[in-house]
Design an enzyme around this catalytic site. Sequence first.
Site, PDB file in Angstrom:
ATOM      1  N   HIS A   1       0.834  -1.197   0.000  1.00 36.58           N
ATOM      2  CA  HIS A   1       0.000   0.000   0.000  1.00 36.58           C
ATOM      3  C   HIS A   1       0.869   1.247   0.000  1.00 36.58           C
ATOM      4  CE1 HIS A   1       0.643  -1.241   4.239  1.00 36.58           C
ATOM      5  NE2 HIS A   1       0.789   0.061   4.452  1.00 36.58           N
ATOM      6  N   GLY A   2       0.289   2.337  -0.424  1.00 33.10           N
ATOM      7  CA  GLY A   2       1.033   3.588  -0.481  1.00 33.10           C
ATOM      8  C   GLY A   2       0.102   4.778  -0.378  1.00 33.10           C
TER       9      GLY A   2
END
Length: 600
Positions: free
Chosen positions: A515-516
Site C-alpha cells: 500500500h502507499g
Amino acid sequence: MNHLGSLYIQVLSFGLLILVAHFMGKATYYLNFGELIGQLLGGMLVNPYLLNAVHISGEKYTLAFQNFYFFTFIFFSIVSFSLGEELHIQKLKGVGMKGVVVCLTQITMTFTLVSGGFWLAGYDPFISLIIGSIALATSHAATFVITNKLQIEGELQEVLANIIVLDDVIEVLVFSLVVQFAVGSQKGHEVPVMEAALHSLREVGLALLLGAITFLLLKVLIREIRSPEGVGERSDSKRAHTFWDIFHEPPSPSLEVMFVVIGVLSISVSLAMKFHLPFILVPMVTGMCIANFHTTVLFKSLKIEEISTFFNLMFFALIGANIRIDVIRVDTLEYVLIYIVTRSIGKLFGTYLGTKFAKKDLKIRRCLPKLMLPQAGVAAIEATYVALVLKNGIQVLNVILPSLIFFEVIGVILSEKTLQLWKSWTIGEEEFMQRPSAIKPRLKKKTDVLLSRHLSNKLIKIPLHSTTKEGVILELLDVLRDAGEIRDTSVVFKDIMDREYLLSTGIGDGIAIPHGKTTATDRIICAFGVKPEGVDFKSIDGQLAEIFFLIVSPQDDAGSHLQFLSAISGILQSEHNRNLIRAFSSPQDAMAFFATIDQQ
C-alpha cells in the site's frame, strides 16, 4: 547616537531572517519537501558569508548575525534538556544493552574509518585521531525538533535518545583524551595515559555535577506552593501568599515554568562554557534527573506550540544563516570530501550494523542510521578549540567547518524526510500489519468499509502472472490504470516501494498488503489478486505470498487508510476465509465472497 548606526543593521537582519525563513518554509511545505528544510534554506538566502562573497553585504551585517548565534546554543541546551524525558529509568530498561550495542558499533566504525582515512592521506597521527573523535559527535537538536513537531513517540525516539546521549559522552571522553596526548606531544613530553584519562573524567564529572546542581535549583524553584492554613483560593492564581512564594512556580505546562527552565539552563551552560567543560552534558543530566526525580510536566512547558514554533524557525534559520561559506578552500576540498565520505559510511553503515547485531525491528534499521548523520555546533566548537591549542590545529578547522555545511543541510533534509516517512507508514498500522494467525482472537471491529463496493471484476486479477514482488505490484497497478482509477503508475509505484523499503508488507500466512499514500488519488482505491504458485515478498514468516490486496490512499486521509487496513485484517484473521480466498478461480468468485462478508 553613533551606536544606532549598527543597531539598525541588527534590527534589519532580524526582520529579514524571520520573513525569508518563514516564507521559504511555507514554499517548501507546499512543494512537499518539509517546512523545516525551507526555514534552513531561508537562512542560507540571507547568509552574511554568502552575501559577502558576492559583494552584497558588509562587516556590520555579518556581525549582526554573529550576535544572534548565542540563540543556537540556548536552543541546543533546551533540546538536550528535553532528551532527559527519554532517559527515564523505565525507558532505559526497555532499550537496555541493545542501545549500547548500536552506539558502540557505529562509534567504532566511524572513528576507525575517519581516523584511518586521514592517516592514510598523510595527516599527523594525532590530528587524524582528533578529526576521528570529532566525527563521533551527532547533532541531536534538529532531529528532536522534527520528532516533536511530527509528534513521533515510542521506540524510535527512545532508542535515538539513548544512543545520542551515550554517543555524546563517549565523544567528549575520546576527544578530551586525544587532545591531551596531542598537546603533550607538541610540548615535547608524553602524557601518561592515566593522567589524560583522569583529566577527561574530571571534566565530564564536573559537567555531571553542574547538571545535578542545576536540577536541584530547578526543583527548588518549580514546586507546589501550599496555601497558608485558613487562606482560601485567590481569584488571581498567580498571586503569591508570601514574599518567598514569588520565587517559586507550580509545576504546570506554562510560560512561567518555561521562563524559569530556560533561564536556569542558560546560566548553567554558560558556566560550563566558561570553564571549558562539555557543556552539552549539563542540560542532559538535568533533564534526566527531572524525568526520574521530579515531574515530566517541565518538559511540556517547552512544547507550548506557539512558542516552540518560533524557536524552531529561529533555530533552523540561524543554522542556515551561520553556515560558513567563506571557509571553503580549493586546496582542502579533497580532505573535506574524505571526511564527508568516511563519516557518512561510518554513521550510516555502522548504525545499521549495530541495529542488526541488536536484532532491532527492520523499520528501526532502515530509519535510525539516517538520523545519526546531522552534525553542527559542538563539532565546530571542538575544531575551533583545537585550532587554538595546537600549532597544526588549523588543519582540523579547515576540514570540519566546510564539512558541516554538508552535514547541517543534508542531515536536516534526510532527517525530516525519514521521520515523515516513518510517521506516514507506521503510526497506527502496527495493529493491522501482523501475521493473521499470530493475532489473539478478538471481537471483530465494525467498520464502514465494504470491500464489495471498493472492488469490481475490473479491479481483480486471478491468476496473477508476475514472479517477483515488484512485478506483482506493477501488475496490480496496471489493473487500476486499465480500470481508469489512476493515470500514472510510475508515481504510485514509487510511493508504494517507499513503504516497502521501511518494512515488507508481506504479513505472513501467504498474504501481502502492499500500500502507499500518494498525491495521485483523492480517495482510497484497491486492487486484488491471487497467485497460487506464490511470490517471494520477503514476508515476516518467510513464506511465499499468494493473496494480494494493493491499496492506494490519499496522503491526507490517514483515518480512512487505517479503516481499510482494519477491514482487510478482520477478514484475513479467519483461517477458513484465507483457504476460501486461495481457492478463487475467477474475479466472480472473489466478488461473491466479498459480498457475503459485507452482509455479515
